[in-house]
Design a protein around this motif. Structure first.
Motif, mmCIF file in Angstrom:
data_model
loop_
_atom_site.group_PDB
_atom_site.id
_atom_site.type_symbol
_atom_site.label_atom_id
_atom_site.label_comp_id
_atom_site.label_asym_id
_atom_site.label_seq_id
_atom_site.Cartn_x
_atom_site.Cartn_y
_atom_site.Cartn_z
ATOM 1 N N PHE A 94 4.713 3.301 5.146
ATOM 2 C CA PHE A 94 4.690 2.092 4.319
ATOM 3 C C PHE A 94 4.981 2.474 2.873
ATOM 4 C CE2 PHE A 94 2.845 -1.545 2.119
ATOM 5 C CZ PHE A 94 3.193 -2.606 2.949
ATOM 6 N N THR A 95 5.943 1.782 2.234
ATOM 7 C CA THR A 95 6.361 2.131 0.884
ATOM 8 C C THR A 95 6.348 0.913 -0.026
ATOM 9 O OG1 THR A 95 8.715 1.688 1.263
ATOM 10 C CG2 THR A 95 7.896 3.887 1.871
ATOM 11 N N MET A 96 6.666 1.143 -1.294
ATOM 12 C CA MET A 96 6.724 0.052 -2.262
ATOM 13 C C MET A 96 7.761 -0.991 -1.863
ATOM 14 S SD MET A 96 5.462 -1.156 -5.084
ATOM 15 C CE MET A 96 4.734 0.154 -6.087
ATOM 16 N N SER A 97 8.831 -0.555 -1.206
ATOM 17 C CA SER A 97 9.864 -1.496 -0.771
ATOM 18 C C SER A 97 9.307 -2.541 0.184
ATOM 19 C CB SER A 97 11.019 -0.737 -0.094
ATOM 20 O OG SER A 97 11.665 0.119 -1.011
ATOM 21 N N ASP A 98 8.301 -2.159 0.961
ATOM 22 C CA ASP A 98 7.697 -3.116 1.896
ATOM 23 C C ASP A 98 6.931 -4.208 1.167
ATOM 24 O OD1 ASP A 98 8.448 -1.955 4.485
ATOM 25 O OD2 ASP A 98 7.218 -0.261 3.819
ATOM 26 N N LEU A 99 6.625 -3.986 -0.098
ATOM 27 C CA LEU A 99 5.909 -4.983 -0.885
ATOM 28 C C LEU A 99 6.832 -5.818 -1.763
ATOM 29 C CD1 LEU A 99 2.757 -2.982 -2.099
ATOM 30 C CD2 LEU A 99 2.889 -4.676 -0.265
ATOM 31 N N ILE A 100 7.910 -5.208 -2.263
ATOM 32 C CA ILE A 100 8.748 -5.946 -3.214
ATOM 33 C C ILE A 100 10.095 -6.365 -2.610
ATOM 34 C CG2 ILE A 100 7.671 -4.915 -5.228
ATOM 35 C CD1 ILE A 100 9.932 -2.942 -5.432
ATOM 36 N N LYS A 101 10.600 -5.621 -1.604
ATOM 37 C CA LYS A 101 11.837 -5.992 -0.914
ATOM 38 C C LYS A 101 11.630 -5.879 0.593
ATOM 39 C CE LYS A 101 15.123 -4.673 -4.537
ATOM 40 N NZ LYS A 101 16.316 -3.841 -4.876
ATOM 41 N N LEU A 107 6.340 -11.825 -2.612
ATOM 42 C CA LEU A 107 5.127 -12.569 -2.936
ATOM 43 C C LEU A 107 4.348 -12.942 -1.685
ATOM 44 C CD1 LEU A 107 3.538 -13.788 -5.301
ATOM 45 C CD2 LEU A 107 4.829 -15.915 -4.949
ATOM 46 N N LYS A 108 5.082 -13.374 -0.640
ATOM 47 C CA LYS A 108 4.405 -13.808 0.587
ATOM 48 C C LYS A 108 3.772 -12.638 1.330
ATOM 49 C CE LYS A 108 2.977 -16.692 3.594
ATOM 50 N NZ LYS A 108 1.976 -17.710 3.233
ATOM 51 N N VAL A 109 4.514 -11.550 1.498
ATOM 52 C CA VAL A 109 3.948 -10.434 2.261
ATOM 53 C C VAL A 109 2.797 -9.788 1.496
ATOM 54 C CG1 VAL A 109 6.086 -9.983 3.511
ATOM 55 C CG2 VAL A 109 5.633 -8.773 1.361
#
Length: 238
Positions: A121-128, A58-60
Motif C-alpha cells: 500500500f502506497t501514497m498513490s493508493d490514497l491520492i491516485k 477523497l472518497k477512498v
C-alpha cells in the motif's frame, strides 16, 4: 453479519511470507463490487458502485479512515496530527504542514493494510487510487473486519466475565476496607476509653479494699461483742 461468504482466515494466515521468485497469492478472497458495497453499507460507510469503479482520493481516504477507526480505534484527526516540533526543524515548515498529516495517515493505513495482508500500500493508493487496487484493498480490510466480527462474541463473553470478576474484586476490597475501618474505629474508641477504664478499675480495686477493711472491722467488733456478752453471762452466773 457482514458478508457470510468471506473466508474465516486468521491474522497469522494473512501474514504468510512470499515464496521466492513467485508473486505471493493474497490470503483473502477478492470480493465483487456488490459484496464490497453490501459490507460497506452494513458497516455504515456510505458508498456507491461509482466510488469503486471510478475512485477518488477523497472518497477512498474517507473509507480507509473509517476502517482505521473501526478496527484500530484511531480517528483521522489523530492519525493526521502533524509533529509541529519536528516541523520547526525544517527550513520552510509552512510548506510541509499539509504533507506531514497525509504521511501520518498513510502510515496508519499501511499498518492496517499490513495486518489485513496487503504489503504494498502506497501514497498513490490514497491520492491516485486505481479501481483494481481499491477492490483488492477493500477486500482485504473487509475480510479482516469479518475476522474481528467472528471473534467478537468470544471477546464480549471474556470481557463480561472480566468485568464481573473486577466488580467482585472491587466489592471484596470495599468490604475489606469497611471492616478495617470499623476495626480502626473500635481500636480508637478503646484507646480513648482506656484512661477511663483504668480509672474505673482503680476505683473498683479501692472499693474492694474498703469493703475488706469494713468487713474485717465488723468481724472484729462482732467478736469483741461476743466476748463481752460471755463475760457478762459469767458474772451473772457467779
Amino acid at each position: 453479519g457482514c458478508l457470510p461468504a468471506i473466508a474465516r482466515r486468521s491474522l497469522s494466515q494473512s501474514k504468510r511470507p512470499a515464496m521466492a521468485g513467485k508473486q505471493p497469492k493474497d490470503a483473502f478472497p477478492l470480493l465483487k463490487s456488490a459484496e464490497i458495497l453490501q459490507c460497506l453499507n452494513e458497516l455504515g460507510i456510505a458508498s456507491s458502485e461509482d466510488d469503486l469503479l471510478h475512485p477518488t482520493g477523497l472518497k477512498v481516504q474517507h473509507i480507509y479512515a473509517s476502517f482505521n477507526e473501526l478496527l484500530l480505534h484511531r480517528k483521522r484527526e489523530d492519525m493526521a496530527q502533524p509533529d509541529f516540533e519536528g516541523l520547526q526543524e525544517l527550513e520552510f515548515p509552512e510548506l510541509h504542514e499539509q504533507s506531514v498529516p497525509m504521511i501520518g495517515f498513510l502510515s496508519a493505513c499501511q499498518k492496517l493494510m499490513a495486518i489485513a495482508g496487503v504489503g504494498d500500500f502506497t501514497m498513490s493508493d490514497l491520492i491516485k487510487p486505481e479501481a483494481r487496487r481499491v477492490r483488492r484493498s477493500l477486500s482485504a480490510v473487509i475480510n479482516l473486519a469479518k475476522y474481528h466480527e467472528d471473534k467478537l462474541p468470544g471477546y464480549m463473553q471474556f470481557s463480561q466475565e472480566t468485568d464481573a470478576l473486577l466488580n467482585a474484586k472491587a466489592s471484596l476490597e470495599e468490604e475489606s476496607e469497611r471492616l478495617l475501618s470499623a476495626r480502626r474505629q473500635a481500636e480508637q474508641r478503646r484507646a480513648e476509653e482506656e484512661p477511663a477504664l483504668q480509672q474505673m478499675e482503680a476505683e473498683n480495686e479501692q472499693r474492694q479494699v474498703t469493703v475488706r477493711e469494713l468487713f474485717n472491722s465488723h468481724t472484729a467488733i462482732l467478736n469483741e461483742s461476743h466476748a463481752l456478752k460471755a463475760k457478762v453471762q459469767e458474772t451473772r452466773d457467779a
